[in-house]
Structure formats: C-alpha cells, structure tokens
Design an enzyme around this catalytic site. Structure first.
Site, PDB file in Angstrom:
ATOM      1  N   THR A  20      35.885 -10.148 -15.385  1.00  0.00           N
ATOM      2  CA  THR A  20      35.075  -9.102 -16.008  1.00  0.00           C
ATOM      3  C   THR A  20      34.031  -8.587 -15.025  1.00  0.00           C
ATOM      4  OG1 THR A  20      33.515  -8.649 -17.781  1.00  0.00           O
ATOM      5  CG2 THR A  20      33.630 -10.919 -17.060  1.00  0.00           C
ATOM      6  N   HIS A  44      30.455 -14.648 -20.271  1.00  0.00           N
ATOM      7  CA  HIS A  44      30.580 -14.117 -18.910  1.00  0.00           C
ATOM      8  C   HIS A  44      30.508 -15.255 -17.876  1.00  0.00           C
ATOM      9  CE1 HIS A  44      29.495 -10.211 -20.920  1.00  0.00           C
ATOM     10  NE2 HIS A  44      30.344  -9.741 -20.034  1.00  0.00           N
ATOM     11  N   LYS A  49      33.826 -16.853 -17.198  1.00  0.00           N
ATOM     12  CA  LYS A  49      34.673 -16.081 -16.270  1.00  0.00           C
ATOM     13  C   LYS A  49      34.315 -16.405 -14.810  1.00  0.00           C
ATOM     14  CE  LYS A  49      37.027 -13.342 -19.044  1.00  0.00           C
ATOM     15  NZ  LYS A  49      38.481 -13.415 -19.157  1.00  0.00           N
TER      16      LYS A  49
HETATM   17  P1  NAD Z   1      41.557 -10.478 -27.527  1.00  0.00           P
HETATM   18  O1  NAD Z   1      40.655 -11.483 -28.140  1.00  0.00           O
HETATM   19  O2  NAD Z   1      41.960  -9.295 -28.325  1.00  0.00           O
HETATM   20  O3  NAD Z   1      42.912 -11.209 -27.017  1.00  0.00           O
HETATM   21  C1  NAD Z   1      42.926 -12.496 -26.475  1.00  0.00           C
HETATM   22  C2  NAD Z   1      44.144 -13.217 -27.040  1.00  0.00           C
HETATM   23  O4  NAD Z   1      44.207 -14.527 -26.471  1.00  0.00           O
HETATM   24  C3  NAD Z   1      44.067 -13.393 -28.555  1.00  0.00           C
HETATM   25  O5  NAD Z   1      45.254 -12.922 -29.179  1.00  0.00           O
HETATM   26  C4  NAD Z   1      43.893 -14.901 -28.756  1.00  0.00           C
HETATM   27  O6  NAD Z   1      44.498 -15.369 -29.928  1.00  0.00           O
HETATM   28  C5  NAD Z   1      44.521 -15.463 -27.486  1.00  0.00           C
HETATM   29  N1  NAD Z   1      43.968 -16.759 -27.085  1.00  0.00           N
HETATM   30  C6  NAD Z   1      42.661 -17.095 -26.897  1.00  0.00           C
HETATM   31  N2  NAD Z   1      42.559 -18.380 -26.518  1.00  0.00           N
HETATM   32  C7  NAD Z   1      43.828 -18.874 -26.466  1.00  0.00           C
HETATM   33  C8  NAD Z   1      44.365 -20.141 -26.154  1.00  0.00           C
HETATM   34  N3  NAD Z   1      43.584 -21.179 -25.839  1.00  0.00           N
HETATM   35  N4  NAD Z   1      45.721 -20.300 -26.170  1.00  0.00           N
HETATM   36  C9  NAD Z   1      46.543 -19.271 -26.515  1.00  0.00           C
HETATM   37  N5  NAD Z   1      46.060 -18.030 -26.828  1.00  0.00           N
HETATM   38  C10 NAD Z   1      44.729 -17.845 -26.811  1.00  0.00           C
HETATM   39  O7  NAD Z   1      40.880 -10.040 -26.156  1.00  0.00           O
HETATM   40  P2  NAD Z   1      41.142  -8.751 -25.259  1.00  0.00           P
HETATM   41  O8  NAD Z   1      40.123  -7.742 -25.598  1.00  0.00           O
HETATM   42  O9  NAD Z   1      42.570  -8.396 -25.298  1.00  0.00           O
HETATM   43  O10 NAD Z   1      40.787  -9.330 -23.837  1.00  0.00           O
HETATM   44  C11 NAD Z   1      41.787  -9.999 -23.079  1.00  0.00           C
HETATM   45  C12 NAD Z   1      41.196 -10.524 -21.788  1.00  0.00           C
HETATM   46  O11 NAD Z   1      40.671  -9.437 -21.030  1.00  0.00           O
HETATM   47  C13 NAD Z   1      40.062 -11.518 -21.976  1.00  0.00           C
HETATM   48  O12 NAD Z   1      40.177 -12.547 -21.042  1.00  0.00           O
HETATM   49  C14 NAD Z   1      38.824 -10.703 -21.708  1.00  0.00           C
HETATM   50  O13 NAD Z   1      37.818 -11.507 -21.182  1.00  0.00           O
HETATM   51  C15 NAD Z   1      39.318  -9.685 -20.693  1.00  0.00           C
HETATM   52  N6  NAD Z   1      38.545  -8.431 -20.766  1.00  0.00           N
HETATM   53  C16 NAD Z   1      38.555  -7.677 -21.925  1.00  0.00           C
HETATM   54  C17 NAD Z   1      37.816  -6.500 -21.970  1.00  0.00           C
HETATM   55  C18 NAD Z   1      37.758  -5.621 -23.203  1.00  0.00           C
HETATM   56  O14 NAD Z   1      37.015  -4.642 -23.203  1.00  0.00           O
HETATM   57  N7  NAD Z   1      38.530  -5.922 -24.254  1.00  0.00           N
HETATM   58  C19 NAD Z   1      37.094  -6.097 -20.846  1.00  0.00           C
HETATM   59  C20 NAD Z   1      37.103  -6.889 -19.694  1.00  0.00           C
HETATM   60  C21 NAD Z   1      37.845  -8.068 -19.670  1.00  0.00           C
HETATM   61  N1  USQ Z   2      25.510  -2.331 -27.011  1.00  0.00           N
HETATM   62  C1  USQ Z   2      24.677  -1.450 -27.694  1.00  0.00           C
HETATM   63  N2  USQ Z   2      24.923  -1.244 -29.016  1.00  0.00           N
HETATM   64  C2  USQ Z   2      25.944  -1.838 -29.690  1.00  0.00           C
HETATM   65  C3  USQ Z   2      26.802  -2.729 -28.978  1.00  0.00           C
HETATM   66  C4  USQ Z   2      26.547  -2.961 -27.642  1.00  0.00           C
HETATM   67  O1  USQ Z   2      23.746  -0.883 -27.127  1.00  0.00           O
HETATM   68  O2  USQ Z   2      26.107  -1.589 -30.891  1.00  0.00           O
HETATM   69  C5  USQ Z   2      25.287  -2.556 -25.565  1.00  0.00           C
HETATM   70  C6  USQ Z   2      25.158  -4.018 -25.161  1.00  0.00           C
HETATM   71  O3  USQ Z   2      23.828  -4.469 -25.308  1.00  0.00           O
HETATM   72  C7  USQ Z   2      25.629  -3.993 -23.718  1.00  0.00           C
HETATM   73  C8  USQ Z   2      26.657  -2.862 -23.700  1.00  0.00           C
HETATM   74  O4  USQ Z   2      26.441  -2.101 -24.891  1.00  0.00           O
HETATM   75  O5  USQ Z   2      24.583  -3.622 -22.871  1.00  0.00           O
HETATM   76  C9  USQ Z   2      28.092  -3.341 -23.660  1.00  0.00           C
HETATM   77  O6  USQ Z   2      28.301  -4.213 -24.753  1.00  0.00           O
HETATM   78  P1  USQ Z   2      29.778  -4.458 -25.351  1.00  0.00           P
HETATM   79  O7  USQ Z   2      29.645  -5.348 -26.538  1.00  0.00           O
HETATM   80  O8  USQ Z   2      30.470  -3.158 -25.517  1.00  0.00           O
HETATM   81  O9  USQ Z   2      30.512  -5.168 -24.139  1.00  0.00           O
HETATM   82  P2  USQ Z   2      30.299  -6.589 -23.452  1.00  0.00           P
HETATM   83  O10 USQ Z   2      29.503  -7.527 -24.261  1.00  0.00           O
HETATM   84  O11 USQ Z   2      29.840  -6.332 -22.055  1.00  0.00           O
HETATM   85  O12 USQ Z   2      31.774  -7.179 -23.449  1.00  0.00           O
HETATM   86  C10 USQ Z   2      32.940  -6.344 -23.375  1.00  0.00           C
HETATM   87  C11 USQ Z   2      34.138  -7.209 -23.752  1.00  0.00           C
HETATM   88  C12 USQ Z   2      34.269  -8.357 -22.742  1.00  0.00           C
HETATM   89  C13 USQ Z   2      34.347  -7.792 -21.339  1.00  0.00           C
HETATM   90  C14 USQ Z   2      33.169  -6.868 -21.038  1.00  0.00           C
HETATM   91  C15 USQ Z   2      33.351  -6.112 -19.734  1.00  0.00           C
HETATM   92  O13 USQ Z   2      33.957  -7.747 -25.067  1.00  0.00           O
HETATM   93  O14 USQ Z   2      35.443  -9.103 -23.024  1.00  0.00           O
HETATM   94  O15 USQ Z   2      34.338  -8.843 -20.402  1.00  0.00           O
HETATM   95  O16 USQ Z   2      33.100  -5.845 -22.059  1.00  0.00           O
HETATM   96  S1  USQ Z   2      31.823  -5.947 -18.880  1.00  0.00           S
HETATM   97  O17 USQ Z   2      30.883  -5.267 -19.762  1.00  0.00           O
HETATM   98  O18 USQ Z   2      32.094  -5.180 -17.692  1.00  0.00           O
HETATM   99  O19 USQ Z   2      31.361  -7.287 -18.593  1.00  0.00           O
END
Ligand code: NAD
Ligand code: USQ
Length: 401
Positions: free
Chosen positions: A144, A182, A185
């Site tokens: 991330t 975070h 990660k």
């Molecule tokens: P999500 O929660 O929708 O999907 C994660 C999936 O992994 C789920 O279906 C969950 O059931 C499965 N899982 C969790 N732990 C497990 C385990 N121990 N064994 C088997 N399955 C397991 O999340 P997402 O939004 O799809 O994110 C996927 C990945 O991408 C995460 O690692 C997240 O940190 C990373 N990521 C997501 C975002 C975002 O904006 N969604 C941004 C940056 C990074």
């Molecule tokens: N925020 C607001 N209002 C809201 C929700 C969030 O101002 O109603 C702000 C938060 O304080 C933060 C920013 O928006 O400053 C982003 O928050 P977020 O909840 O959209 O995202 P974050 O917590 O950073 O996490 C999400 C995903 C995570 C991924 C990450 C990428 O859930 O899995 O790792 O985005 S990053 O932001 O680059 O770390």
C-alpha cells in the site's frame, strides 16, 4: 499462465480473477470468506448485492465458457496452503488475502493483533510454500502507498539513493505507516525482501493507492458478477463514502481540514497492473517495488468533485468538516513517483472521466440498500475501545449467527 488469486472473493481479487480468466490464463481463487464475516461482525453490508462465490463462478462459466477453480481455506493454515500449492502448481501468485481496513485494525487490541497475525502469518506461510513447492513462482504482493506515510520529500518507488558522510547507497525508502493495518504491510515488505535475498525468490510489491470503481468489462457482463462497493465507516473508502452520502442527501464527511492527499486508481487499472506485473516478472532474487496509482487527490478535492458530479445529477451536496478520528497530517506535501507501471504499458483511466459512471450511478442505483447508520466514524485512533471484541475467525462468527 497458471495464476493463483489469494483473496479472490474480495473486491480487488474478484475483478482480477475475472480479468485474468478472460485473458486466457488458468486461474484458481483461494479465500476463506473472512471479508463476508466482517460484514456480519460490523452490521454492515456492501451497497451492491454480491452473490455467494459458487453462484458467481457459475455465472462466469455460463457467460464465457471459462472455469475458475476455487479453494476454500485460510492461508494462515500452512497445511491448507501446502495442499493448494501441490494441487494447483501456480506460476504466479497474486496475494490480496489480508485484512485491509485501517479503521478495523484500530478498533481495539484484539483487532490490532488479529490484523497483524492474519496478514503477517499468511504472507510468511506463502513465502515458505513458494520456497518449498516452486521457488520459480513469482509473488505479486499487494502492499500500500500508506506504507510510506506523508514525508516532506518526494516518495520514490521503493528505494531511495542517499549520500551520508561522503558515502552513497540505495536503500529501502523510509516507512511511516499510519495504522496497525498499514504497519502489517510494512512488516510483510521486510519479510518478502529478506527471503528474496536469502532464498533467491522473485517478488513484486505493488504499493497500491486507494482503489475506486466497481465496474470492469467482465463484471458488467451480468448482475450475478457484481463486485463489492463498501461505504461503512470501517471498510468504506473515502470516495465510495462520499458518493453514497451524496446519493442520500447526507453531507460529505471530510475528516479535519481535508488536505490529506493520497494516490488513487480505477479498479480497471488495478487489474491491468497485476497483469503487467505477471507478464514481466523480475529476476531471481529480485525484490521489485512499484507504486500502483494513477492520480493523486486531497480528500477535499474529492469532496468538491463529488459535489459537482452530484449537482449535475440534481443533488444538492453539502460538505462537512468533522474532527479527524485518525492521527494523520491534515495538510502536507505529497509527490509520489509512479512511472514503473506506465513504462510497462499501463494506460490510466482518469477519475474525471469515470466518476459519474462508475460511482455515482451505482450509488444512485442501489440507494435503497444504503444504511446511513453505518456511516458515522466511531473508530478513533486516540482511544481504542473494547466495545467490539469479536475480531474474528470465521468459525467464531458463524457460531454467533
Ligand atoms: P477485500 O477485503 O475486499 O478482499 C480480501 C479478501 O481476502 C477477502 O475476500 C477475504 O475474505 C480474504 N482473506 C483475508 N484473509 C484471508 C486469509 N487469512 N485466508 C484466506 N483469505 C483471506 O480487500 P481488497 O479491497 O480487495 O484488497 C485486497 C488487497 O489489496 C489487500 O491486501 C489490501 O491491503 C490491498 N489494497 C487494497 C486497496 C483498496 O483500495 N481496496 C488499496 C491498496 C491496497
Ligand atoms: N477520510 C475522510 N472521510 C471519510 C473517510 C476517510 O476524510 O469519510 C480520509 C481519511 O482520514 C484518510 C483518507 O480519507 O485521510 C483515505 O481514507 P480511506 O479510508 O479512503 O483509505 P485508507 O484508510 O488509506 O485505506 C484504503 C484501503 C487500504 C489501502 C489504502 C491505500 O482501505 O486497504 O491500503 O486505501 S493508501 O491510502 O494509499 O494507503
């Protein structure tokens, strides 16, 4: 290629599995449905009515004639992971299977511990399984952008060259993560870098920004293939939340000043980045880091974009500034590099072109399913509580339902 998608029932994983299958790769999903259990625990649900995994996979087969295999199990269980590796023999593993919500990891001690154990142990097991069963297998791990925090200098892609007391070296870029999630990660990144060095494994750490959008070409084929759209205070990401708030006439919840700037990308670019990483693996022993996002915005920028988009659809959108429940810089310098995936051929989709289609229309279409009670921020970084103590393994949650 034979590609494993760990976490393939989740948001990024589902879109990725379909995209890679459509491209002709042989795909096998692993998931233990923890994400669906967390909805039970939190009393929240995705805006979009997602179907059970077997129904989704059947619909995919009916539309395309393609089969995606699935293995149900927990990757923190090494016996399960070993049997999966022996049965499927993947050439590349996309690892999404982690607890990904920063607020979930900050609820209380139990949730912090659960997040770190689930994420770090799962990744460690995976590293050992790759070493044991196929050391040539390319690990594509989702990291991330939040690993870096918000330093007052440009953010590089994984490494920075430093001169110190007349000597020079290229070192891992400093990490200043902002939640126990975070931090998990960062710990993963260190473990992966270490095994690339000692065992010669090959890995790509994709430091992804916040992903938005629900529709990809594949998901759009049928309502039965629809992807998640989370908007609750714990799993809902900021742009999803703002669109849902706009669709039901609630003020947008900007935390603090709203100067928090992050990298963002469209889900259609997520799946393409994964494909690019798989098709262009690094060398044996190489630990590559790509910053995976396409544009950067502040929270307040996003609020104004949603206000404008909502206005065009006839909604009167108000912007509220709430006290920030997180501990984070509310106004700061931010300039993160992100050229490596572009060099491999990524052609970004821009938010200004897709906001209305991808997000506002979905929010409006499923407006009747919105539960405004799940929206107010309750998890506070400064005061962890013991109100929600379940932090869960699936069997525990299932037992309570
Ligand atoms: P999500 O929660 O929708 O999907 C994660 C999936 O992994 C789920 O279906 C969950 O059931 C499965 N899982 C969790 N732990 C497990 C385990 N121990 N064994 C088997 N399955 C397991 O999340 P997402 O939004 O799809 O994110 C996927 C990945 O991408 C995460 O690692 C997240 O940190 C990373 N990521 C997501 C975002 C975002 O904006 N969604 C941004 C940056 C990074
Ligand atoms: N925020 C607001 N209002 C809201 C929700 C969030 O101002 O109603 C702000 C938060 O304080 C933060 C920013 O928006 O400053 C982003 O928050 P977020 O909840 O959209 O995202 P974050 O917590 O950073 O996490 C999400 C995903 C995570 C991924 C990450 C990428 O859930 O899995 O790792 O985005 S990053 O932001 O680059 O770390």
């Amino acid at each position: 290629m034979k590609i494993a998608v760990l976490g393939g029932d989740g948001y990024c994983g589902w879109a990725t599995a379909l995209y890679l299958s459509q491209k002709g790769h042989s795909v096998a999903i692993v998931d233990n449905f923890l994400r669906r259990q967390w909805d039970f625990e939190l009393g929240a649900q995705t805006l979009t009515p997602i179907r059970p995994l077997p129904d989704r996979l059947r619909a995919w087969h009916e539309h395309t004639g393609k089969t995606i295999d699935h293995f149900i199990g927990d990757i923190t269980d090494y016996d399960f992971l070993s049997s999966y590796f022996q049965a499927f023999e993947p050439e590349a593993v996309i690892h999404y299977a982690e607890q990904r919500a920063a607020p979930y990891s900050m609820i209380d001690r139990k949730h912090a511990v659960f997040t770190q154990v689930n994420n770090i142990v799962g990744t460690l097991n995976l590293l050992f399984a790759i070493r044991e069963y196929n050391p040539q297998c390319h690990l594509v791990k989702l990291g991330t952008m939040g690993e870096y925090g918000t330093p007052n200098i440009d953010i590089e892609e994984g490494y920075i060259t430093v001169e110190h007391n007349g000597r020079k070296d290229t070192l891992p870029y400093p990490k200043q993560p902002g939640s126990f999630y975070h931090l998990s990660k960062v710990h993963d990144s260190h473990n992966i870098m270490f095994v690339c060095k000692i065992w010669g494994l090959r890995a790509t750490d994709l430091n992804q920004g916040v992903v938005y959008g629900t529709m990809t070409e594949e998901v759009a084929l049928d309502e039965a293939l629809i992807n998640r759209f989370d908007y609750d205070e714990v799993f809902g990401t900021v742009l999803n939340r703002f669109c849902v708030q706009a669709a039901i006439g609630r003020p947008l919840t900007v935390y603090g000043k709203g100067g928090q700037t992050r990298g963002f990308l469209d889900i259609r670019d997520t799946v393409r980045c994964i494909e690019l990483a798989c098709l262009n693996p690094g060398k044996e022993g190489e630990f590559r880091v790509f910053n995976q996002f396409t544009e950067q915005f502040s929270v307040l920028d996003l609020a104004h974009m949603v206000k404008t988009a909502g206005g065009q659809m006839g909604f009167n959108v108000e912007i509220n500034h709430l006290p920030d429940p997180r501990v984070e810089a509310e106004a700061h310098y931010y300039n993160a590099k992100h050229s490596k995936l572009l060099e491999l051929g990524l052609k970004p989709h821009l938010l200004s072109d897709s906001l209305l289609d991808s997000l506002m229309n979905i929010a409006v279409k499923y407006r009747d399913r919105i539960d405004a009670a799940t929206m107010a921020p309750q998890v506070n970084w400064r005061s962890p509580r013991n109100l929600r103590t379940q932090a869960t393994k699936p069997d525990e949650v299932l037992a309570s339902h």
